[in-house]
Design an enzyme around this catalytic site. Structure first.
Site, PDB file in Angstrom:
ATOM      1  N   THR A 194     -36.974  18.147  32.318  1.00 53.95           N
ATOM      2  CA  THR A 194     -36.940  16.545  31.715  1.00 53.95           C
ATOM      3  C   THR A 194     -35.771  16.153  31.391  1.00 53.95           C
ATOM      4  O   THR A 194     -35.326  14.953  31.735  1.00 53.95           O
ATOM      5  CB  THR A 194     -37.983  16.586  30.709  1.00 53.95           C
ATOM      6  N   LYS A 202     -49.320   7.103  21.764  1.00 50.94           N
ATOM      7  CA  LYS A 202     -49.335   7.890  20.624  1.00 50.94           C
ATOM      8  C   LYS A 202     -48.699   7.093  19.500  1.00 50.94           C
ATOM      9  O   LYS A 202     -47.767   6.389  19.572  1.00 50.94           O
ATOM     10  CB  LYS A 202     -47.964   8.983  21.121  1.00 50.94           C
ATOM     11  N   THR A 208     -39.153  15.719  18.948  1.00 51.86           N
ATOM     12  CA  THR A 208     -37.995  14.958  18.812  1.00 51.86           C
ATOM     13  C   THR A 208     -36.962  15.247  19.809  1.00 51.86           C
ATOM     14  O   THR A 208     -35.840  14.724  20.220  1.00 51.86           O
ATOM     15  CB  THR A 208     -37.161  15.066  17.413  1.00 51.86           C
TER      16      THR A 208
END
Ligand SMILES: Cc1cc2nc3c(=O)[nH]c(=O)nc-3n(C[C@H](O)[C@H](O)[C@H](O)COP(=O)(O)OP(=O)(O)OC[C@H]3O[C@@H](n4cnc5c(N)ncnc54)[C@H](O)[C@@H]3O)c2cc1C
Length: 499
Positions: free
Chosen positions: A10, A74, A341
């Protein structure tokens, strides 16, 4: 400039997408080189609201990517069983909403007078709209006439998001190359010149992005940039993962982080399954015990198929950008996934680099400022996460007792805790330290208030005009009425997926 991105997880694809978009007018040559044999880590399925900004920057609509990545909305994270104080066994860390400007000051005020002995509401849950959205399983998409904005993140399948970004980038001129790098060729100066693959190819570049995951082949490997461990105050170094079937009684727009005996378990609902995992410390729990505990937590049979285990290297590199190389993702560091995070840090790192490079090329001044800003962000986020462990009130296992007894804290966190426990207003301290850009005042009040870090109410504080203005019944009513402007989460997801 010829940019070679080593690693197609990613992080690598996010870097490619941002560079291709931000530098569209410069038309750099961007190649992503990935080993088909090594593969990606394949976890990391929750985000902060920053990921919305990422897709907005790329000009990609939610309807284009979310259904293809089994993504859900979310609005925050629910923490369960981290505190044993009555009434504080769970709390919600909400993503912000503009309505918070009207309600959060009441929590800030209550938290001060409650710490001084007043018997007022100090639990954060009634004060925030996102908490109410999560409770009612609503999507954070307000009706058109609702004048307040809500910020939100996503849950997604990490394999599918990588594939989606790859397609997006390749359609915009990024080249995808398969190959396993066996050797890094460097100039006498130390700069990277080229990568040599196992099958004998030589791939040259002017600038290299190291997104090789925990391996950090270029930055920590070839360039020898030191790694600073956070192991002194973040004990978790392992994880075990187990998917379960999708929810059938409505998909909650929240991650849940439940404390277990030597760490915590995440629960991330996607449209087609629920992602679960137990993040724990191998100093306190064996692999097999962690696996058994996760199975028990999820109600899975003890003799089911074996679960996937992972190791985590928690800390950060001293320099994220060194010579002609920028590390992004796990290769630059990782602060354990409690607040999800990591991708936020990838995005911030790439954006900081692009800004610094655009302003000053390879000048030392811009490079140093960029590294300092990324390091400060790592430390700021680290402190907030350490605080979860420090203020836990469990005493059932050595892991939790050691965490609350831990004295290895940064000066910044020490001062925050001091101000809180002295019954002073936390806001001026957060502003003085300039750390609200990592975690806002509302987040700190939710954490400390949510764990019930209050003395028992003792003294009677006479009612003041301000306390009357912050009437909790009116706040609850306001928050609940605001929530009427949002659709059911499942319905919103169905509409996104409709052709
Ligand atoms: C337990 C756990 C939970 C997490 N949860 C979250 C979360 O909720 N939210 C979040 O934002 N993040 C989370 N993360 C972090 C997240 O998984 C990563 O930040 C994200 O997946 C990006 O990883 P990466 O691209 O840096 O590395 P990887 O996915 O490991 O990719 C590395 C790439 O490098 C390539 N590579 C390596 N060596 C070579 C070589 N020699 N030659 C060629 N190619 C090579 C590999 O093939 C691969 O393509 C979590 C991490 C862990 C461990």
């Amino acid at each position: 400039m010829r940019i070679v991105i080593l690693g197609g997880g990613t992080a690598g694809w996010m870097a490619a997408a941002l560079m291709a978009t931000r530098w569209a007018d410069r038309r750099p040559s961007i190649q992503v080189l990935e080993s088909p044999d090594i593969g990606i880590i394949g976890v990391g399925e929750g985000s902060t609201p920053q990921l919305k900004a990422f897709f907005d920057t790329l000009g990609i609509a939610e309807s284009a990517w979310m259904p293809r990545c089994n993504a859900t909305y979310k609005v925050g994270i629910e923490f369960r069983d981290w505190s044993t104080r009555a009434g504080f066994e769970h709390y919600f860390h909400p993503f912000p909403s503009e309505t918070d400007e009207r309600t959060a000051p009441a929590l800030f005020f209550n938290s001060v007078i409650r710490r001084r002995g007043a018997d007022v509401e100090g639990h954060p849950d009634p004060f925030f709209l996102a908490t109410e959205l999560a409770r009612r399983k609503l999507a954070p998409l307000p009706a058109r006439n609702f004048p307040f904005r809500s910020y939100y993140g996503y849950h997604f399948d990490s394999q599918l998001i990588g594939r989606f970004l790859r397609q997006h980038c390749c359609a915009r001129g990024v080249t995808y190359v398969e190959g396993t790098v066996a050797r890094v060729e460097q100039a006498e100066s130390g700069d990277i010149l080229a990568l040599h693959t196992e099958d004998g190819r030589r791939i040259e570049g002017d600038f290299f992005v190291d997104s090789t995951g925990f391996r950090s082949l270029l930055l920590q490997g070839a360039l020898g940039v030191p790694f600073r461990s956070f192991g002194d105050n973040l004990y978790n170094d392992s994880a075990v993962v187990a998917p379960t079937p999708a929810d059938t009684d409505g998909i909650a727009p929240q991650t849940t982080a439940t404390a277990l005996s030597a760490g915590w378990a995440w629960r991330i609902p996607l449209t087609n399954r629920v992602g679960n995992g137990y993040v724990y410390s191998s100093r306190y729990l064996s692999k097999i015990a962690a696996e058994n505990e996760l199975r028990q937590h999820l109600g899975l049979p003890e003799d089911g198929p074996p679960l996937r285990h992972l190791s985590m290297k928690v800390g950060r590199v001293e320099q994220h950008w060194a010579r002609n190389c920028l590390a992004v993702g796990l290769s630059q560091g990782f602060i354990e996934p409690l607040e999800a995070t990591a991708l936020h840090l990838v995005q911030e790192t790439v954006e900081s680099f692009i800004e610094a490079y655009t302003a000053g090329g390879f000048s030392n001044q811009h490079q140093d400022a960029c590294n300092a800003a990324i390091n400060a962000r790592f430390e700021g986020i680290r402190d907030y996460i350490v605080c979860h462990y420090k203020v836990n009130s469990r005493s059932d296992t050595p892991y939790w007792r050691d965490n609350s007894a831990n004295t290895v804290l940064s000066d910044s966190l020490r001062q925050i805790l001091q101000v809180w426990h002295d019954g002073q207003d936390l806001l001026p301290e957060l502003q003085r330290q300039g750390i609200e850009r990592y975690y806002a005042a509302a987040s700190w009040h939710c954490l400390l208030g949510g764990y019930g870090q209050y003395p028992p109410p003792q003294r009677l504080i006479p009612p003041s005009a301000k306390a009357a203005r912050y009437d909790i019944a009116r706040i609850r009513d306001f928050v609940q009425r605001c929530a009427l402007n949002f659709p059911a989460h499942e319905q919103a997801l169905r509409e996104l997926a409709a052709p």
